[in-house]
Scaffold this active site. Sequence first.
Site, PDB file in Angstrom:
ATOM      1  N   ARG A 114       0.819  -1.231   0.000  1.00  0.00           N
ATOM      2  CA  ARG A 114       0.000   0.000   0.000  1.00  0.00           C
ATOM      3  C   ARG A 114       0.849   1.276   0.000  1.00  0.00           C
ATOM      4  O   ARG A 114       0.372   2.328   0.394  1.00  0.00           O
ATOM      5  CB  ARG A 114      -0.970   0.016   1.185  1.00  0.00           C
ATOM      6  CG  ARG A 114      -1.965  -1.128   1.142  1.00  0.00           C
ATOM      7  CD  ARG A 114      -3.206  -0.805   1.938  1.00  0.00           C
ATOM      8  NE  ARG A 114      -4.185  -1.854   1.787  1.00  0.00           N
ATOM      9  CZ  ARG A 114      -4.324  -2.878   2.633  1.00  0.00           C
ATOM     10  NH1 ARG A 114      -3.551  -2.958   3.693  1.00  0.00           N
ATOM     11  NH2 ARG A 114      -5.244  -3.785   2.418  1.00  0.00           N
ATOM     12  N   LYS A 136       4.254  11.900 -11.187  1.00  0.00           N
ATOM     13  CA  LYS A 136       3.482  11.026 -12.078  1.00  0.00           C
ATOM     14  C   LYS A 136       4.239   9.716 -12.243  1.00  0.00           C
ATOM     15  O   LYS A 136       5.419   9.711 -12.586  1.00  0.00           O
ATOM     16  CB  LYS A 136       3.285  11.680 -13.446  1.00  0.00           C
ATOM     17  CG  LYS A 136       2.186  12.721 -13.455  1.00  0.00           C
ATOM     18  CD  LYS A 136       1.879  13.147 -14.872  1.00  0.00           C
ATOM     19  CE  LYS A 136       0.778  14.200 -14.896  1.00  0.00           C
ATOM     20  NZ  LYS A 136       0.537  14.721 -16.254  1.00  0.00           N
ATOM     21  N   GLU A 178      11.465  18.780 -24.245  1.00  0.00           N
ATOM     22  CA  GLU A 178      10.676  18.994 -23.018  1.00  0.00           C
ATOM     23  C   GLU A 178      11.177  20.232 -22.264  1.00  0.00           C
ATOM     24  O   GLU A 178      10.396  20.956 -21.659  1.00  0.00           O
ATOM     25  CB  GLU A 178      10.740  17.770 -22.096  1.00  0.00           C
ATOM     26  CG  GLU A 178       9.989  16.551 -22.600  1.00  0.00           C
ATOM     27  CD  GLU A 178       8.463  16.616 -22.415  1.00  0.00           C
ATOM     28  OE1 GLU A 178       7.914  17.670 -22.041  1.00  0.00           O
ATOM     29  OE2 GLU A 178       7.814  15.576 -22.669  1.00  0.00           O
ATOM     30  N   LYS A 242       8.553  23.706 -13.307  1.00  0.00           N
ATOM     31  CA  LYS A 242       7.673  22.547 -13.097  1.00  0.00           C
ATOM     32  C   LYS A 242       7.340  22.391 -11.612  1.00  0.00           C
ATOM     33  O   LYS A 242       6.184  22.113 -11.256  1.00  0.00           O
ATOM     34  CB  LYS A 242       8.310  21.268 -13.657  1.00  0.00           C
ATOM     35  CG  LYS A 242       7.390  20.082 -13.406  1.00  0.00           C
ATOM     36  CD  LYS A 242       7.521  18.962 -14.369  1.00  0.00           C
ATOM     37  CE  LYS A 242       6.429  17.918 -14.047  1.00  0.00           C
ATOM     38  NZ  LYS A 242       6.555  16.704 -14.803  1.00  0.00           N
ATOM     39  N   GLU A 252      -3.268  17.713 -11.203  1.00  0.00           N
ATOM     40  CA  GLU A 252      -3.650  18.075 -12.568  1.00  0.00           C
ATOM     41  C   GLU A 252      -5.143  18.334 -12.706  1.00  0.00           C
ATOM     42  O   GLU A 252      -5.828  17.766 -13.547  1.00  0.00           O
ATOM     43  CB  GLU A 252      -3.192  16.977 -13.549  1.00  0.00           C
ATOM     44  CG  GLU A 252      -3.100  17.523 -14.968  1.00  0.00           C
ATOM     45  CD  GLU A 252      -2.479  16.538 -15.960  1.00  0.00           C
ATOM     46  OE1 GLU A 252      -1.261  16.337 -15.896  1.00  0.00           O
ATOM     47  OE2 GLU A 252      -3.224  16.014 -16.788  1.00  0.00           O
ATOM     48  N   ARG A 256      -1.731  22.404 -14.118  1.00  0.00           N
ATOM     49  CA  ARG A 256      -0.711  21.411 -14.501  1.00  0.00           C
ATOM     50  C   ARG A 256      -0.940  20.862 -15.908  1.00  0.00           C
ATOM     51  O   ARG A 256      -0.003  20.403 -16.567  1.00  0.00           O
ATOM     52  CB  ARG A 256      -0.681  20.275 -13.466  1.00  0.00           C
ATOM     53  CG  ARG A 256       0.413  19.269 -13.753  1.00  0.00           C
ATOM     54  CD  ARG A 256       0.681  18.331 -12.611  1.00  0.00           C
ATOM     55  NE  ARG A 256       1.722  17.390 -12.974  1.00  0.00           N
ATOM     56  CZ  ARG A 256       2.293  16.529 -12.151  1.00  0.00           C
ATOM     57  NH1 ARG A 256       1.912  16.496 -10.890  1.00  0.00           N
ATOM     58  NH2 ARG A 256       3.222  15.709 -12.566  1.00  0.00           N
ATOM     59  N   ASN A 260       1.191  19.715 -20.580  1.00  0.00           N
ATOM     60  CA  ASN A 260       0.945  18.797 -21.699  1.00  0.00           C
ATOM     61  C   ASN A 260       0.988  19.515 -23.050  1.00  0.00           C
ATOM     62  O   ASN A 260       0.528  18.961 -24.052  1.00  0.00           O
ATOM     63  CB  ASN A 260      -0.404  18.095 -21.509  1.00  0.00           C
ATOM     64  CG  ASN A 260      -0.404  17.217 -20.273  1.00  0.00           C
ATOM     65  OD1 ASN A 260       0.588  16.567 -19.978  1.00  0.00           O
ATOM     66  ND2 ASN A 260      -1.499  17.222 -19.531  1.00  0.00           N
ATOM     67  N   HIS A 263       1.471  17.597 -26.226  1.00  0.00           N
ATOM     68  CA  HIS A 263       1.393  16.164 -25.925  1.00  0.00           C
ATOM     69  C   HIS A 263       0.177  15.458 -26.518  1.00  0.00           C
ATOM     70  O   HIS A 263       0.215  14.249 -26.726  1.00  0.00           O
ATOM     71  CB  HIS A 263       1.461  15.932 -24.412  1.00  0.00           C
ATOM     72  CG  HIS A 263       2.859  16.021 -23.873  1.00  0.00           C
ATOM     73  ND1 HIS A 263       3.589  17.187 -23.940  1.00  0.00           N
ATOM     74  CD2 HIS A 263       3.669  15.104 -23.284  1.00  0.00           C
ATOM     75  CE1 HIS A 263       4.780  16.972 -23.403  1.00  0.00           C
ATOM     76  NE2 HIS A 263       4.851  15.714 -22.994  1.00  0.00           N
ATOM     77  N   HIS A 267       1.327  12.216 -28.343  1.00  0.00           N
ATOM     78  CA  HIS A 267       0.937  10.836 -28.024  1.00  0.00           C
ATOM     79  C   HIS A 267       0.336  10.158 -29.250  1.00  0.00           C
ATOM     80  O   HIS A 267       0.548   8.961 -29.479  1.00  0.00           O
ATOM     81  CB  HIS A 267      -0.031  10.812 -26.844  1.00  0.00           C
ATOM     82  CG  HIS A 267       0.649  11.117 -25.536  1.00  0.00           C
ATOM     83  ND1 HIS A 267      -0.024  11.360 -24.370  1.00  0.00           N
ATOM     84  CD2 HIS A 267       1.964  11.219 -25.220  1.00  0.00           C
ATOM     85  CE1 HIS A 267       0.841  11.594 -23.396  1.00  0.00           C
ATOM     86  NE2 HIS A 267       2.047  11.525 -23.885  1.00  0.00           N
ATOM     87  N   HIS A 282       9.998  10.277 -27.814  1.00  0.00           N
ATOM     88  CA  HIS A 282       8.956  11.106 -27.198  1.00  0.00           C
ATOM     89  C   HIS A 282       9.246  12.598 -27.420  1.00  0.00           C
ATOM     90  O   HIS A 282       8.369  13.362 -27.800  1.00  0.00           O
ATOM     91  CB  HIS A 282       8.871  10.785 -25.701  1.00  0.00           C
ATOM     92  CG  HIS A 282       7.853  11.621 -24.979  1.00  0.00           C
ATOM     93  ND1 HIS A 282       6.504  11.581 -25.286  1.00  0.00           N
ATOM     94  CD2 HIS A 282       7.974  12.538 -23.983  1.00  0.00           C
ATOM     95  CE1 HIS A 282       5.848  12.428 -24.500  1.00  0.00           C
ATOM     96  NE2 HIS A 282       6.712  13.018 -23.704  1.00  0.00           N
TER      97      HIS A 282
HETATM   98  N1  GLY Z   1       4.782  15.573 -17.778  1.00  0.00           N
HETATM   99  C1  GLY Z   1       3.741  16.438 -17.405  1.00  0.00           C
HETATM  100  C2  GLY Z   1       3.446  16.439 -15.950  1.00  0.00           C
HETATM  101  O1  GLY Z   1       4.205  15.902 -15.174  1.00  0.00           O
HETATM  102  O2  GLY Z   1       2.444  16.947 -15.548  1.00  0.00           O
END
Ligand code: GLY
Length: 366
Positions: A114, A136, A178, A242, A252, A256, A260, A263, A267, A282
């Site tokens: 957990r 993330k 990025e 960031k 997000e 946040r 993206n 993105h 993607h 990427h």
């Molecule tokens: N890679 C985008 C984020 O971490 O929100």
Amino acid sequence: MTKELNISWDGKIQSRIVGADTLSGIAGLLSGEQEIYVVFDKNVAWVSDQIVSRVPVRAAVGLETSEARKTMETVLSLERRLLEAGASRGALVLAVGGGITTDLAGFAASIYKRGVRYANVPTTLLAQVDAAIGGKTGVNLDGYKNMLGVIVQPQFTFLCPEVLSTLPPREFRSGLAELVKTLLLADAESYAALLPSAKSAQNALGEAKTVPTKCKNAPKCTWEAETLPVRAEHIWRAAGIKADIVSRDPYEKGERMKLNLGHTFAHAIEHEARLRGDDITHGEAVSIGIILAAELSEKLGVAQNGLSARLKADFSALGLPVDCPYPADVLRGAMHKDKKATARALRFVLLEDIARPRIVEVTDTE
Ligand code: GLY
């Protein structure tokens, strides 16, 4: 020299971002840890070896990393290794590698018993400015990226230019996309400051094979710390932007999403590339995706005409790709499966201008 940024909310530091010139700086961060389990990308076994030689580690597990292996099966194999090694709730999982490794190890840690703590030593530029910051974690499902996962903050992310010394030039460019994305979102001045170094970065990347291999303890060394094609201050600035965004919106719900930028297109490009067996990183997809987002911004009247042309010129100067290899129709199906697609519309981060992002939902017809 060490420096530190924090991700904080509710008046509490949730995650530390620590920068140091050399790997030796990590020892202090890990002092007092009783149960360290290292999960490393085999491509950077030398970084893991250096850490293991400095701090007591219970077990070190090497991964062969690829998007195809970023799956629940790999997470389950990590869970079994933790269990076999007797990892308790007090364990700290230390991820050493690029974004695939930090996503896999962070996710494995976050669900083991957990949830145990994890920390990141990102060894790619992309992971240093993006993937390893902000919590993330997760895996791909049936070819769709990052469909399963959780947002759990790492204890710390350790940023060290020394570990980039074996990064292949193409991976450097991928991370550059990025980095540029983050500066472009929030800091026009830093974005402009990055561009004059474009020529030298281009030259360094172009001549990478001829750079002598003098780095300490790093096999197949491509760069020496002082000749990296991206300056540490730009990496640190992107990490700071960031960290601030994640502090304001860790899960997000709003701001946040701006990270993206490019993105939704990226993607879809990556998905199509996988289907066709094309080789696109990427970062390359993100670079093309940002240009497409800028073109869409102009078409929808969000930005004035000329923005996409300017970005195309800037990105080309940085050696980043700008032309999409696939027609829009081909990308649409994959976009609808993207996590960021709502039921009836596609969500894009558009640009009103440099450092002025806007989240917009766009219908198919538009
Ligand atoms: N890679 C985008 C984020 O971490 O929100």
